[in-house]
Design a protein around this motif. Structure first.
Motif, PDB file in Angstrom:
ATOM      1  N   VAL A  22       0.842  -1.198   0.000  1.00 11.09           N
ATOM      2  CA  VAL A  22       0.000   0.000   0.000  1.00 11.09           C
ATOM      3  C   VAL A  22       0.874   1.245   0.000  1.00 11.09           C
ATOM      4  CG1 VAL A  22      -1.650   1.337   1.378  1.00 11.09           C
ATOM      5  CG2 VAL A  22      -1.992  -1.121   1.072  1.00 11.09           C
ATOM      6  N   LEU A  23       1.858   1.277   0.884  1.00 12.62           N
ATOM      7  CA  LEU A  23       2.740   2.435   0.977  1.00 12.62           C
ATOM      8  C   LEU A  23       3.499   2.658  -0.333  1.00 12.62           C
ATOM      9  CD1 LEU A  23       3.970   4.743   2.611  1.00 12.62           C
ATOM     10  CD2 LEU A  23       5.682   3.116   3.452  1.00 12.62           C
ATOM     11  N   LEU A  24       4.029   1.606  -0.911  1.00  9.41           N
ATOM     12  CA  LEU A  24       4.773   1.747  -2.168  1.00  9.41           C
ATOM     13  C   LEU A  24       3.872   2.267  -3.282  1.00  9.41           C
ATOM     14  CD1 LEU A  24       7.051  -1.428  -2.088  1.00  9.41           C
ATOM     15  CD2 LEU A  24       7.729   0.958  -1.744  1.00  9.41           C
ATOM     16  N   SER A  25       2.633   1.824  -3.326  1.00  7.08           N
ATOM     17  CA  SER A  25       1.697   2.326  -4.337  1.00  7.08           C
ATOM     18  C   SER A  25       1.475   3.823  -4.180  1.00  7.08           C
ATOM     19  CB  SER A  25       0.348   1.609  -4.222  1.00  7.08           C
ATOM     20  OG  SER A  25       0.482   0.264  -4.557  1.00  7.08           O
ATOM     21  N   ILE A  26       1.341   4.265  -2.941  1.00  7.78           N
ATOM     22  CA  ILE A  26       1.115   5.684  -2.683  1.00  7.78           C
ATOM     23  C   ILE A  26       2.370   6.490  -2.989  1.00  7.78           C
ATOM     24  CG2 ILE A  26       0.588   7.370  -0.867  1.00  7.78           C
ATOM     25  CD1 ILE A  26      -1.228   5.143   0.373  1.00  7.78           C
ATOM     26  N   GLY A  30       3.440   9.689  -6.093  1.00 10.55           N
ATOM     27  CA  GLY A  30       4.027  10.999  -5.837  1.00 10.55           C
ATOM     28  C   GLY A  30       3.107  11.914  -5.060  1.00 10.55           C
ATOM     29  N   ASP A  31       3.365  13.217  -5.179  1.00  7.27           N
ATOM     30  CA  ASP A  31       2.630  14.218  -4.405  1.00  7.27           C
ATOM     31  C   ASP A  31       1.133  14.242  -4.701  1.00  7.27           C
ATOM     32  OD1 ASP A  31       4.769  15.233  -2.891  1.00  7.27           O
ATOM     33  OD2 ASP A  31       5.412  16.499  -4.559  1.00  7.27           O
ATOM     34  N   ALA A  32       0.735  13.808  -5.888  1.00  6.76           N
ATOM     35  CA  ALA A  32      -0.686  13.814  -6.246  1.00  6.76           C
ATOM     36  C   ALA A  32      -1.470  12.825  -5.390  1.00  6.76           C
ATOM     37  CB  ALA A  32      -0.863  13.479  -7.724  1.00  6.76           C
ATOM     38  N   GLY A  33      -0.812  11.762  -4.957  1.00  4.97           N
ATOM     39  CA  GLY A  33      -1.469  10.768  -4.125  1.00  4.97           C
ATOM     40  C   GLY A  33      -2.456   9.918  -4.893  1.00  4.97           C
ATOM     41  N   LEU A  34      -3.188   9.110  -4.144  1.00  4.04           N
ATOM     42  CA  LEU A  34      -4.174   8.205  -4.726  1.00  4.04           C
ATOM     43  C   LEU A  34      -5.465   8.264  -3.925  1.00  4.04           C
ATOM     44  CD1 LEU A  34      -2.029   4.969  -5.270  1.00  4.04           C
ATOM     45  CD2 LEU A  34      -2.791   6.568  -7.035  1.00  4.04           C
ATOM     46  N   LEU A  35      -6.560   8.156  -4.627  1.00  7.32           N
ATOM     47  CA  LEU A  35      -7.843   7.999  -3.956  1.00  7.32           C
ATOM     48  C   LEU A  35      -7.903   6.603  -3.353  1.00  7.32           C
ATOM     49  CD1 LEU A  35     -10.196   9.535  -6.671  1.00  7.32           C
ATOM     50  CD2 LEU A  35      -9.446  10.604  -4.529  1.00  7.32           C
ATOM     51  N   PHE A  36      -8.756   6.435  -2.367  1.00  5.53           N
ATOM     52  CA  PHE A  36      -8.919   5.154  -1.690  1.00  5.53           C
ATOM     53  C   PHE A  36      -9.125   4.031  -2.708  1.00  5.53           C
ATOM     54  CE2 PHE A  36     -11.535   1.864   0.191  1.00  5.53           C
ATOM     55  CZ  PHE A  36     -10.883   1.599   1.380  1.00  5.53           C
ATOM     56  N   ARG A  37     -10.049   4.230  -3.632  1.00  2.62           N
ATOM     57  CA  ARG A  37     -10.364   3.182  -4.607  1.00  2.62           C
ATOM     58  C   ARG A  37      -9.165   2.879  -5.510  1.00  2.62           C
ATOM     59  NH1 ARG A  37     -11.012   5.766  -9.253  1.00  2.62           N
ATOM     60  NH2 ARG A  37     -11.923   7.851  -9.225  1.00  2.62           N
ATOM     61  N   THR A  64      -0.410  11.031   4.524  1.00  2.00           N
ATOM     62  CA  THR A  64      -1.408  12.000   4.967  1.00  2.00           C
ATOM     63  C   THR A  64      -2.691  11.688   4.214  1.00  2.00           C
ATOM     64  OG1 THR A  64      -0.807  13.626   3.275  1.00  2.00           O
ATOM     65  CG2 THR A  64       0.319  13.782   5.409  1.00  2.00           C
ATOM     66  N   GLN A  65      -3.806  12.019   4.834  1.00  2.00           N
ATOM     67  CA  GLN A  65      -5.097  11.784   4.212  1.00  2.00           C
ATOM     68  C   GLN A  65      -5.876  13.086   4.188  1.00  2.00           C
ATOM     69  OE1 GLN A  65      -6.283   8.426   6.790  1.00  2.00           O
ATOM     70  NE2 GLN A  65      -6.241   7.206   4.910  1.00  2.00           N
ATOM     71  N   GLU A  66      -6.417  13.388   3.017  1.00  2.00           N
ATOM     72  CA  GLU A  66      -7.195  14.606   2.844  1.00  2.00           C
ATOM     73  C   GLU A  66      -8.577  14.234   2.334  1.00  2.00           C
ATOM     74  OE1 GLU A  66      -7.351  18.487  -0.081  1.00  2.00           O
ATOM     75  OE2 GLU A  66      -5.500  17.354   0.056  1.00  2.00           O
ATOM     76  N   ILE A  73      -8.001  11.395  -0.333  1.00  2.00           N
ATOM     77  CA  ILE A  73      -6.753  11.313  -1.082  1.00  2.00           C
ATOM     78  C   ILE A  73      -5.652  10.931  -0.100  1.00  2.00           C
ATOM     79  CG2 ILE A  73      -5.064  12.546  -2.483  1.00  2.00           C
ATOM     80  CD1 ILE A  73      -7.353  14.451  -3.275  1.00  2.00           C
ATOM     81  N   ASN A  74      -4.912   9.906  -0.442  1.00  2.00           N
ATOM     82  CA  ASN A  74      -3.808   9.414   0.378  1.00  2.00           C
ATOM     83  C   ASN A  74      -2.509   9.820  -0.291  1.00  2.00           C
ATOM     84  OD1 ASN A  74      -5.296   7.480   2.332  1.00  2.00           O
ATOM     85  ND2 ASN A  74      -6.154   7.064   0.315  1.00  2.00           N
ATOM     86  N   ARG A  75      -1.703  10.581   0.450  1.00  2.00           N
ATOM     87  CA  ARG A  75      -0.435  11.080  -0.091  1.00  2.00           C
ATOM     88  C   ARG A  75       0.734  10.625   0.781  1.00  2.00           C
ATOM     89  NH1 ARG A  75      -3.736  15.871  -0.818  1.00  2.00           N
ATOM     90  NH2 ARG A  75      -3.986  16.229  -3.046  1.00  2.00           N
TER      91      ARG A  75
END
Length: 104
Positions: A22-26, A30-37, A64-66, A73-75
């Motif tokens: 999970v961490l490596l995917s995020i 990069g800085d844009a992050g990923l949505l939960f899905r 971080t989560q926004e 969004i997970n960054r």
């Protein structure tokens, strides 16, 4: 510099193969992050389990989560990740006697 407690929490957070994935995917996003899905799609981890892994990583301040409406969004928290990656090496050679003092 991290405290020992912070370092232990960080290392524990990445101490399982699924959480590391999970961490490596995020991090790879990069800085844009990923949505939960998006994290779920990239890792193949079911939503209920993924929530647990993301909470664990967020508690260790590795991500971080926004909230944006209904989505999160997970960054990567690059500052914390860098501090954790350097934690052990920061004490490198601290107990090695000064080389000049040991030469005759």
């Amino acid at each position: 510099m991290l405290t020992i407690e912070e370092a232990c929490q960080g290392f524990a957070a990445v101490g399982s193969e699924p959480r590391m994935g999970v961490l490596l995917s995020i991090v790879q996003a990069g800085d844009a992050g990923l949505l939960f899905r998006e994290v779920g799609e990239r890792t193949g981890i079911p939503a209920s389990t993924l929530s647990h892994h993301l909470r664990f990583l967020a508690a260790a301040q590795l991500i971080t989560q926004e909230k944006r409406g209904r989505e999160t969004i997970n960054r990567p928290n690059f500052d914390q990740l860098e501090a954790l990656s350097g934690f052990i090496l920061a004490t490198c050679c601290a107990n090695v006697p000064n080389r000049e003092e040991t030469e005759i």
